[in-house]
Design an enzyme around this catalytic site. Sequence first.
Site, PDB file in Angstrom:
ATOM      1  N   ARG A  81     -25.804  21.130  16.009  1.00  0.00           N
ATOM      2  CA  ARG A  81     -26.927  21.096  16.937  1.00  0.00           C
ATOM      3  C   ARG A  81     -27.506  22.500  17.048  1.00  0.00           C
ATOM      4  O   ARG A  81     -26.826  23.494  16.777  1.00  0.00           O
ATOM      5  CB  ARG A  81     -26.456  20.583  18.294  1.00  0.00           C
ATOM      6  CG  ARG A  81     -25.415  21.475  18.930  1.00  0.00           C
ATOM      7  CD  ARG A  81     -24.789  20.856  20.168  1.00  0.00           C
ATOM      8  NE  ARG A  81     -23.723  19.942  19.825  1.00  0.00           N
ATOM      9  CZ  ARG A  81     -22.914  19.367  20.707  1.00  0.00           C
ATOM     10  NH1 ARG A  81     -23.055  19.594  21.995  1.00  0.00           N
ATOM     11  NH2 ARG A  81     -21.954  18.566  20.325  1.00  0.00           N
ATOM     12  N   ASP A 102     -29.711  24.856  20.023  1.00  0.00           N
ATOM     13  CA  ASP A 102     -30.060  24.816  21.443  1.00  0.00           C
ATOM     14  C   ASP A 102     -31.566  24.768  21.676  1.00  0.00           C
ATOM     15  O   ASP A 102     -32.355  25.056  20.783  1.00  0.00           O
ATOM     16  CB  ASP A 102     -29.489  26.068  22.136  1.00  0.00           C
ATOM     17  CG  ASP A 102     -27.987  25.965  22.346  1.00  0.00           C
ATOM     18  OD1 ASP A 102     -27.470  24.842  22.401  1.00  0.00           O
ATOM     19  OD2 ASP A 102     -27.333  27.029  22.446  1.00  0.00           O
ATOM     20  N   ARG A 135     -26.340  34.948  19.083  1.00  0.00           N
ATOM     21  CA  ARG A 135     -27.092  35.516  20.207  1.00  0.00           C
ATOM     22  C   ARG A 135     -26.281  36.578  20.953  1.00  0.00           C
ATOM     23  O   ARG A 135     -26.854  37.546  21.474  1.00  0.00           O
ATOM     24  CB  ARG A 135     -27.550  34.400  21.149  1.00  0.00           C
ATOM     25  CG  ARG A 135     -28.653  33.539  20.524  1.00  0.00           C
ATOM     26  CD  ARG A 135     -28.867  32.215  21.249  1.00  0.00           C
ATOM     27  NE  ARG A 135     -29.310  32.414  22.613  1.00  0.00           N
ATOM     28  CZ  ARG A 135     -29.460  31.418  23.502  1.00  0.00           C
ATOM     29  NH1 ARG A 135     -29.213  30.161  23.128  1.00  0.00           N
ATOM     30  NH2 ARG A 135     -29.862  31.677  24.720  1.00  0.00           N
TER      31      ARG A 135
END
Lengths: 246, 246
Positions: free
Chosen positions: B50, B52, B197
């Site tokens: 997936r 985000d 990130r």
Amino acid sequence: MPNIKLTLGYDGTGYHGFQLQKNAVTVQQKLEEAIEKVMGQKVRITASGRTDTGVHATGQVINFFAQTGIPPQRIPHALNAVLPRDIVIYAAEIVSDSFHARFDAVGKTYTYTIDNGAHPQVLSRHHAYHVRFPLDANLMKQAAATLQGKHDFTSFMASGSSVKTTVRNLYRLDVEINWPYITITAAADGFLYNMVRIIAGTLIEVGRGKRDHNLGPVIDAKNRHRAGWTVPAHGLVLREVEYNKK
Amino acid sequence: MPNIKLTLGYDGTGYHGFQLQKNAVTVQQKLEEAIEKVMGQKVRITASGRTDTGVHATGQVINFFAQTGIPPQRIPHALNAVLPRDIVIYAAEIVSDSFHARFDAVGKTYTYTIDNGAHPQVLSRHHAYHVRFPLDANLMKQAAATLQGKHDFTSFMASGSSVKTTVRNLYRLDVEINWPYITITAAADGFLYNMVRIIAGTLIEVGRGKRDHNLGPVIDAKNRHRAGWTVPAHGLVLREVEYNKK
């Protein structure tokens, strides 16, 4: 009252062009609203030129007269704080009272970006025109060389436009490949209405092998029907406006 | 029923991430709707992973089982015709029945793009994270070199995540400058939740001179609090997923 010059960028996707219009959101309207909010006075801005619906800019120039206590180097931050995120002020300076963003412009640079992949690059879909037919960029380069220089560009002007002279000095017309992108960079002392988009449409026809790469006869014809079609607005970006005066 | 593998891109700006959700528009939902429209059957797709909300992709991979008369090389065009313009299929192929987009992925590449100009570049505002404080990209490069390799990346995983192992082989971590952009490219056999990130946030702190460029002690601490903050999603792009199996 000081004459303030701003250099700015905008994403044209969400605007009905630059110039003020009734019942349509434009870049000029957003700028004048932001200036009023920050400087507490209504102003009328002058741009180097209008841009059409969907056309972008990274180096548009405007000027306006306003009284403000904000030092010039702080003006971009102050305006950016109230502008929508698709309009960004990059620089501000105080210029002479006689400076006029349109009349004093001596050169402009535009880019037109073509995405020539089999399928559109999703992240640049608003800033590049997707052409799925493979283009021969070397033919486009040869064709660009035949357009460069000082010519009567009547064939490359939207029909119905009225101007004093149709002669322009197209001192740079480059075609660069950065696969899947083909970028056309055009710099001139001024551009006729739709000139870059008609040049791009004509170069694409050359790249597809649909017309000869010598565009001299198209210039000589001084006839809009002899050039290619007007490509969509969203590949076009106003990159820079040049001035001698300050 | 053939097992169909698709390579695709999407602009995550308008989606609540990749994975199906009730009461929120996701990329998976749009893909499954498009496949049903084109192939006339409900399918459940499997993605490499997936992404985000706000994260983009240019090389996401999915697979699903469906009966169709459309030859694989035509599938991208057929799906792109019904998909929204912010999701684009680039390639389709029939793979072995045992191919699984998630379990068979052996490597992934992400980029994280920082816009380090004084003011944001307007045309990339949805795909680059604007950091106005000047960053020393050379320090960031040195710091990246200390993270590269096979390590326990617990310090660089969102706290509360549960995984079998926190060891990953980060075989590439490059910092490239193309002013005003600084692009971090991270390739690994797999990534922990928010790993890219958090790495980007840590490298930014190094670039600002706020922490030492030797990140070895941060790895060794195996403590999320020792690494930097999690930078916003919109600078992150899933570029490529690698497979050995076909």
